[in-house]
Design an enzyme around this catalytic site. Sequence first.
Site, short mmCIF file in Angstrom:
data_model
loop_
_atom_site.label_atom_id
_atom_site.label_comp_id
_atom_site.label_asym_id
_atom_site.label_seq_id
_atom_site.Cartn_x
_atom_site.Cartn_y
_atom_site.Cartn_z
N LYS A 36 0.60 -1.43 0.09
CA LYS A 36 -0.15 0.14 0.10
C LYS A 36 0.82 1.47 0.07
CE LYS A 36 -0.72 0.02 5.01
NZ LYS A 36 -1.58 -0.72 6.14
N ARG A 131 -8.53 -0.84 16.30
CA ARG A 131 -8.98 -0.12 15.22
C ARG A 131 -9.89 -1.45 14.53
NH1 ARG A 131 -4.56 0.56 10.63
NH2 ARG A 131 -4.88 -1.69 10.16
C1 PLP Z 1 -0.65 -1.43 6.38
C2 PLP Z 1 -1.04 -2.84 7.06
C3 PLP Z 1 -0.11 -3.76 7.33
C4 PLP Z 1 1.45 -3.52 7.15
O1 PLP Z 1 1.82 -2.74 8.03
P1 PLP Z 1 3.60 -2.38 8.09
O2 PLP Z 1 3.58 -1.68 9.46
O3 PLP Z 1 3.72 -1.68 7.00
O4 PLP Z 1 4.02 -3.66 7.88
C5 PLP Z 1 -0.81 -5.07 7.62
N1 PLP Z 1 -1.89 -5.29 7.95
C6 PLP Z 1 -2.83 -4.37 7.89
C7 PLP Z 1 -4.25 -4.71 8.18
C8 PLP Z 1 -2.50 -3.03 7.41
O5 PLP Z 1 -3.34 -2.04 7.01
#
Ligand code: PLP
Length: 368
Positions: A36, A131
């Site tokens: 992302k 969350r």
């Molecule tokens: C963005 C996200 C991740 C990845 O997180 P990082 O800290 O970049 O490794 C994993 N799970 C969800 C649900 C996310 O939104």
Amino acid sequence: MSTPRLEIDLDKIRHNTHTLVGRLAERGISVTGVTKATLGSPAIADALLTGGVRALGDSRIENIETMRRAGVQATMILLRTPIPSQAAQVVAHADVSFNTELAVVSALSSAAGAVRRTHGVVLMVELGDLREGIMPADLEHAARRTLYFPHVVLRGIGTNLACRSGVSPDARNMSELTALAEALETALGVTIDIVSGGNSSNLDWALGAGDTGRVNDLRLGESILLGREPLHRQPIDGLHTDAITLVAEAIESKVKPSQPWGVIAETAFGNQPPPRDRGDISQVIFALGRQDTDPDGLRPPPGLTVLGSSSDHLIVDSGHERIRAGDEISFQLNYSALVRAMTSPFVAKVVTTLGGRAMSQATHVIQG
Ligand SMILES: *Cc1c(COP(=O)(O)O)cnc(C)c1O
């Protein structure tokens, strides 16, 4: 080359991926590579896949579509609970999505049925970070109901910590996730394939001495791209912290007083603490601001200190370095700065491979 620009070294990203995939494999955990922060860059997706990730995950269906259109071959997982009105898009492009609402699962099942597909569902559980997630006491009911929908399959459970409230993954919340997977299997007579323990903030726990239980997947973005773990922002041993850097160009360089003069009111972005009086300093302005990145998330090279920023200017004390207008400086980024730079139309994205050699042949601009 134009500035500001993100320089993305695919070899370093592949190295970081491969290293983490190898370390986690020894603990029985596979990696979902999270795209992302890269806007679904197909070149970065390929680096993650050749580095050994088992699947790709993104929070936005648009990014998954970008990768699909570019021909990236991988299991695609939508990490954010689907937007109900996007159900058809989600089943068309993602193989699996993370879910917390039965109404959304129902919409996904209908949309999947309409195009004769089966969509995978991972149910997210709330373990304290507040969350997304189903409360643990409600998980069995949600899983049972998910099994009734004809065009979805329950692929597993997951949780996400640290992002909103900073709750750290630890032996207690991770063993709760294992216990929930086992309780579901007993109560429903199903196999829970995927037990997704979390994001980059789970690495300390996952690579520590304790038992990893049933957790068999982590979703890693920040740690792969930036080489740091997010809980304390420490570099991870053996990883590159400069796989992605932001290059900015100086537009003014002057010796100026360290303190402003005149009647001081609010700044354009609210109050800032008054600077310490250090006499005259070498002040450099870079053409980089809040429309390009998160200036608070930039790490300048040694000897330079970020003093402030506005929408279009980054003000730096260059110490003993001689920097003139037209000089380029590379900054390291935190996740916030990276995401903002990636999504800014003002920032060029330059991908390099072959260890930075052969820049001209191997360089292509994703956008900007
Ligand atoms: C963005 C996200 C991740 C990845 O997180 P990082 O800290 O970049 O490794 C994993 N799970 C969800 C649900 C996310 O939104």
